[in-house]
Design an enzyme around this catalytic site. Structure first.
Site, PDB file in Angstrom:
ATOM      1  N   ILE A 185       0.870  -1.181   0.000  1.00 37.66           N
ATOM      2  CA  ILE A 185       0.000   0.000   0.000  1.00 37.66           C
ATOM      3  C   ILE A 185       0.901   1.223   0.000  1.00 37.66           C
ATOM      4  O   ILE A 185       1.677   1.428   0.939  1.00 37.66           O
ATOM      5  CB  ILE A 185      -0.924  -0.004   1.233  1.00 37.66           C
ATOM      6  CG1 ILE A 185      -1.809  -1.262   1.207  1.00 37.66           C
ATOM      7  CG2 ILE A 185      -1.776   1.255   1.278  1.00 37.66           C
ATOM      8  CD1 ILE A 185      -2.554  -1.518   2.485  1.00 37.66           C
ATOM      9  N   GLU A 186       0.837   2.024  -1.049  1.00 37.00           N
ATOM     10  CA  GLU A 186       1.781   3.123  -1.204  1.00 37.00           C
ATOM     11  C   GLU A 186       1.077   4.463  -1.380  1.00 37.00           C
ATOM     12  O   GLU A 186       1.564   5.345  -2.076  1.00 37.00           O
ATOM     13  CB  GLU A 186       2.723   2.826  -2.383  1.00 37.00           C
ATOM     14  CG  GLU A 186       3.485   1.511  -2.212  1.00 37.00           C
ATOM     15  CD  GLU A 186       4.423   1.196  -3.369  1.00 37.00           C
ATOM     16  OE1 GLU A 186       4.921   2.151  -3.990  1.00 37.00           O
ATOM     17  OE2 GLU A 186       4.641   0.002  -3.657  1.00 37.00           O
ATOM     18  N   GLU A 187      -0.060   4.614  -0.721  1.00 38.23           N
ATOM     19  CA  GLU A 187      -0.830   5.846  -0.832  1.00 38.23           C
ATOM     20  C   GLU A 187      -0.311   6.932   0.109  1.00 38.23           C
ATOM     21  O   GLU A 187       0.384   6.650   1.093  1.00 38.23           O
ATOM     22  CB  GLU A 187      -2.303   5.580  -0.503  1.00 38.23           C
ATOM     23  CG  GLU A 187      -3.016   4.678  -1.502  1.00 38.23           C
ATOM     24  CD  GLU A 187      -4.486   4.539  -1.157  1.00 38.23           C
ATOM     25  OE1 GLU A 187      -5.133   5.559  -0.837  1.00 38.23           O
ATOM     26  OE2 GLU A 187      -4.990   3.392  -1.203  1.00 38.23           O
TER      27      GLU A 187
END
Length: 379
Positions: free
Chosen positions: A127-129
């Site tokens: 998850i790279e938000e």
């Protein structure tokens, strides 16, 4: 509650049917290979699989975990288990979908059931938000890691839950996560020590540079450890790819001026470049304008070439020399292991030269003592 003789017979038959059905569902020739991997090796070599059948040529004497970022292949699962290696899911979900506790719980249950149905050994949360501190997303992300780890460990004995993080905990790309909390809650962090120029902070011109410069890489691990994160919770990720930049201007000292491309607050970024697999780089470097060059500050190779339109490009990449320099610090910091993005970027063909290049890249993952070159003294 007592069970009659007939009841015992029926119960036994039901259990036998369940065993037969379970065995039939297992895609492996040996049903034992559908059992989850429980053993944990001292040194982790973490591989991301993306496509095709290149996995058959991985160095399985080293591989401990394969993260499935491509289509599920039961043959890969059976083979990985035969080598004592885990095969884990890719866990990607939008933060807006897991802020609500019920939706979050449903997602975790879905992932556990999927892993069970495919006889897999855990999940890699990718998850790279953008996440800012003290927000509902910040809290939800930490809760997701906790609930995912608890569910997988409970439902699949020996399973592994990992979380991908940027090369530094200093809010890279505005990913201001609860790094200490997440590290405590999962089995370990996979540190993506690449794309280190996703945000290029400069007051003047945008200049091409290394994808994974040694100084920046090592500084990132020091920052994680300074947060009191156990080094054994950190796996070093290295790139098996580089960046191809179009030079607006190339100086006599090989400084490649590139177009400005803002990203999450920074005026310049590697988004203006193009990612290039190592196998492609190896086919191009020797016929380039310069051949392989070495930047002794960033400890990284690069080269210049001219395209069919006469435009000069500069390509920065990692090779066995630059990777070995970084891997040596795994011993220095007592990290858990190493891995790469991704295992399918090498040339696994029958070409003799390519075979040696591929062998050298896998070999570079094995940490060796630092040389007497003064590299360690810089830190």
């Amino acid at each position: 509650m007592e069970v009659s003789g007939a009841g015992c017979w029926v119960l036994g038959l039901l259990m036998l049917i369940r065993i037969i059905v379970s065995s039939a569902a297992c895609p492996c020739s040996d049903p034992a290979l559908c059992e989850p991997i429980r053993d944990t090796r001292d040194f982790e070599v973490y591989v991301f699989y993306t496509r095709g059948s290149n996995w058959k040529n991985y160095d399985w004497t080293q591989v401990t975990t394969v993260a499935l970022f491509g289509k599920y292949d039961p043959e890969l699962m059976c083979f990985a288990h035969s080598k004592g290696a885990r095969l884990v899911l890719k866990g990607a979900v939008k933060l807006e979908d897991i802020v609500d506790p019920e939706q979050r719980s449903a997602w975790v249950t879905q992932q556990v059931n999927l892993a069970k149905s495919q006889y897999m050994d855990g999940i890699n949360l990718d998850i790279e938000e953008t996440v800012l501190q003290h927000t509902k997303e910040y809290r939800a992300l930490t809760a997701l890691v906790q609930e995912t780890t608890e569910a997988f460990h409970r439902e699949i004995p020996g399973s592994q839950v990992t979380f991908d993080v940027a090369w530094s905990p200093n809010c890279i790309d505005l990913r201001c996560y609860n790094y200490t909390g997440i590290a405590d809650l999962c089995d370990f962090l996979f540190v993506m020590s690449y794309d280190e120029r996703s945000q290029i902070w400069t007051e003047c011109e945008c200049i091409a540079g290394a994808n994974a410069a040694l100084n920046a890489t090592i500084t990132g691990y020091m920052q994680f450890i300074n947060l009191n994160i156990d080094p054994k919770k950190l796996v070093m990720g290295v790139p098996w790819y580089g960046y191809d930049y179009t030079c607006l201007q190339l100086s006599e000292t090989n400084q490649c001026k590139i177009e400005k491309r803002p990203f999450r607050g920074a005026e310049c970024s590697d988004a203006v470049g193009r990612q290039v697999p190592y196998r492609v780089i190896m086919k191009q470097v020797n016929s380039s304008m310069t051949g392989r060059l070495w930047d002794d500050v960033q400890k990284s190779p690069y080269y210049n070439y001219k395209d069919s339109k006469g435009q000069i490009h500069q390509v920065w990449y990692d090779d066995p020399e630059s990777i070995a320099l970084k891997a040596a610090y795994i011993r220095t910091f007592a990290l858990r292991g190493i891995g790469m993005w991704n295992g399918d970027l090498l040339d696994y063909s029958n070409d003799t030269i390519a075979q040696q290049q591929t062998k050298d890249m896998w070999k570079a993952l094995i940490p060796r003592p630092l040389s007497r070159s003064g590299v360690q003294d810089d830190f």
